[in-house]
Design an enzyme around this catalytic site. Sequence first.
Site, PDB file in Angstrom:
ATOM      1  N   SER A  76       0.789  -1.238   0.000  1.00 29.89           N
ATOM      2  CA  SER A  76       0.000   0.000   0.000  1.00 29.89           C
ATOM      3  C   SER A  76       0.814   1.278   0.000  1.00 29.89           C
ATOM      4  O   SER A  76       0.233   2.367  -0.062  1.00 29.89           O
ATOM      5  CB  SER A  76      -0.948   0.016   1.209  1.00 29.89           C
ATOM      6  OG  SER A  76      -2.020  -0.883   1.008  1.00 29.89           O
ATOM      7  N   LYS A 133      -0.082   3.766  -2.639  1.00 29.85           N
ATOM      8  CA  LYS A 133      -1.118   4.791  -2.535  1.00 29.85           C
ATOM      9  C   LYS A 133      -0.546   6.199  -2.434  1.00 29.85           C
ATOM     10  O   LYS A 133      -1.284   7.179  -2.611  1.00 29.85           O
ATOM     11  CB  LYS A 133      -2.032   4.474  -1.359  1.00 29.85           C
ATOM     12  CG  LYS A 133      -2.857   3.211  -1.595  1.00 29.85           C
ATOM     13  CD  LYS A 133      -3.644   2.774  -0.366  1.00 29.85           C
ATOM     14  CE  LYS A 133      -4.490   1.542  -0.712  1.00 29.85           C
ATOM     15  NZ  LYS A 133      -4.366   0.463   0.242  1.00 29.85           N
ATOM     16  N   SER A 144      -5.827   3.363   4.524  1.00 26.30           N
ATOM     17  CA  SER A 144      -5.354   2.537   3.410  1.00 26.30           C
ATOM     18  C   SER A 144      -6.433   1.656   2.809  1.00 26.30           C
ATOM     19  O   SER A 144      -6.220   0.480   2.497  1.00 26.30           O
ATOM     20  CB  SER A 144      -4.173   1.665   3.877  1.00 26.30           C
ATOM     21  OG  SER A 144      -3.422   1.202   2.794  1.00 26.30           O
ATOM     22  N   LYS A 179       3.572   6.416   4.805  1.00 25.83           N
ATOM     23  CA  LYS A 179       2.610   5.377   4.441  1.00 25.83           C
ATOM     24  C   LYS A 179       3.121   3.983   4.760  1.00 25.83           C
ATOM     25  O   LYS A 179       4.243   3.607   4.429  1.00 25.83           O
ATOM     26  CB  LYS A 179       2.280   5.460   2.939  1.00 25.83           C
ATOM     27  CG  LYS A 179       1.123   4.556   2.514  1.00 25.83           C
ATOM     28  CD  LYS A 179      -0.194   5.074   3.040  1.00 25.83           C
ATOM     29  CE  LYS A 179      -1.345   4.106   2.800  1.00 25.83           C
ATOM     30  NZ  LYS A 179      -1.271   2.912   3.684  1.00 25.83           N
TER      31      LYS A 179
END
Length: 410
Positions: A86, A89, A141, A248
């Site tokens: 993720s 993202k 997320s 992140k």
Amino acid sequence: MKPFRFSCFLLAAALLVAGTFLTIKRFPASESPDSFYQPEKKIHIPASSHATGKPSLHAKYACVADASSGRILYQKDADKKAAMASTTKIMTALLVLESGRINDTVTASSRAASMPKVHLGMKKGYRYRMKDLLHSLMLESHNDTAVAIAEHMAGSVEQFAVKMNEKAKALGMNSSHFVTPNGLDAKGHSSTAADMCRLAAYAIRNKAFCSLIQTKSYRFTDISGKHTYSLTNRDAFLSYYDGALGIKTGFTGDAGYCFVGAARRNNITLTSCVLACGWPPNKSYKWVDTRALMDYSFQNYAKSELPLQNLTSAKIRVEDGKKNTVSCRQPPQTFTLLSRFDTITVLYDLPEKLYAPIRESSPIGTVSFYINNVLYKKESVFPSESIEKSDFSDTIGIVFDLWMETFLGK
């Protein structure tokens, strides 16, 4: 006296005729060919000590870099391709923010609603504000949110991936390839720790992005107002590390635990990435590794100026020009993070002479900076002024001055 004057006249006439075929060079005492100054061709500054306290990492792939210059300070197989989960993202959010479409209304499709956990819980036909979905994307997320955003922005996940790859190429992420907007495992979807550090350094220059990733909690409803969602930022790095900026987390079965981070202390900004940093139950490894990378860099590196000789005093000989010499403009000073165990080498490549015409906008040489024998940066060196090619009238003037000095003692 008449014969002497006549002989002087004949000699002057001969010189004037010769001047039509010859270029006569005269050098003032301060600019004799032997007095042209050139800088040392090479400056070498050896390391004063060896690196100590290098981090011991759980991650298979890791990197920490100077966000300002992009210089990698420490790495572990940072150029090897791996799944990045993720952390993908980051790119998804950036494409939205840079499009200026944060006030759009996004409608969930059946494909978006079908995404596995972690998800917002969309249903087909639900409508949302884009700015709310960005918080869903980056704080918790949500995978369904990423697909809904991609389809809204580009018409399909596949077309959005094209945009992601175009942006990656523009940022110099040459070892990255995006297939999905959420980072779920997919064939060919991969990056490197070094590339993700580059992406992070670019992302934190965006104020809206920084505000987004530092939001602790967020609450919103869909357009209908019937469905309410509460979000909490899952980035523990923000709360436990002094100077942390975020960024992140990520996890998939292929990728393992991942984290892309950024931190700022004492006017130094670092970006980091750990990929394949353990699998369940070792969820905390990514935090341990990120701290180790950041601590190592903050403790050992300081913002420093790379050595540069004064090139404005250099004088380079000019052939066939209206002037005999030209000096150089001083290249801009270069700052980067350096440690006491870095070796610095500076190579100067400047010509011993130039041929007119010379243009001040055209480089005449280079200065190359090497850190630990690896080229860090190359700067062009430009002349201080333009110099035109000498013409017939210039030659006559030189001959006349020479005649005056020789025969009249002036």
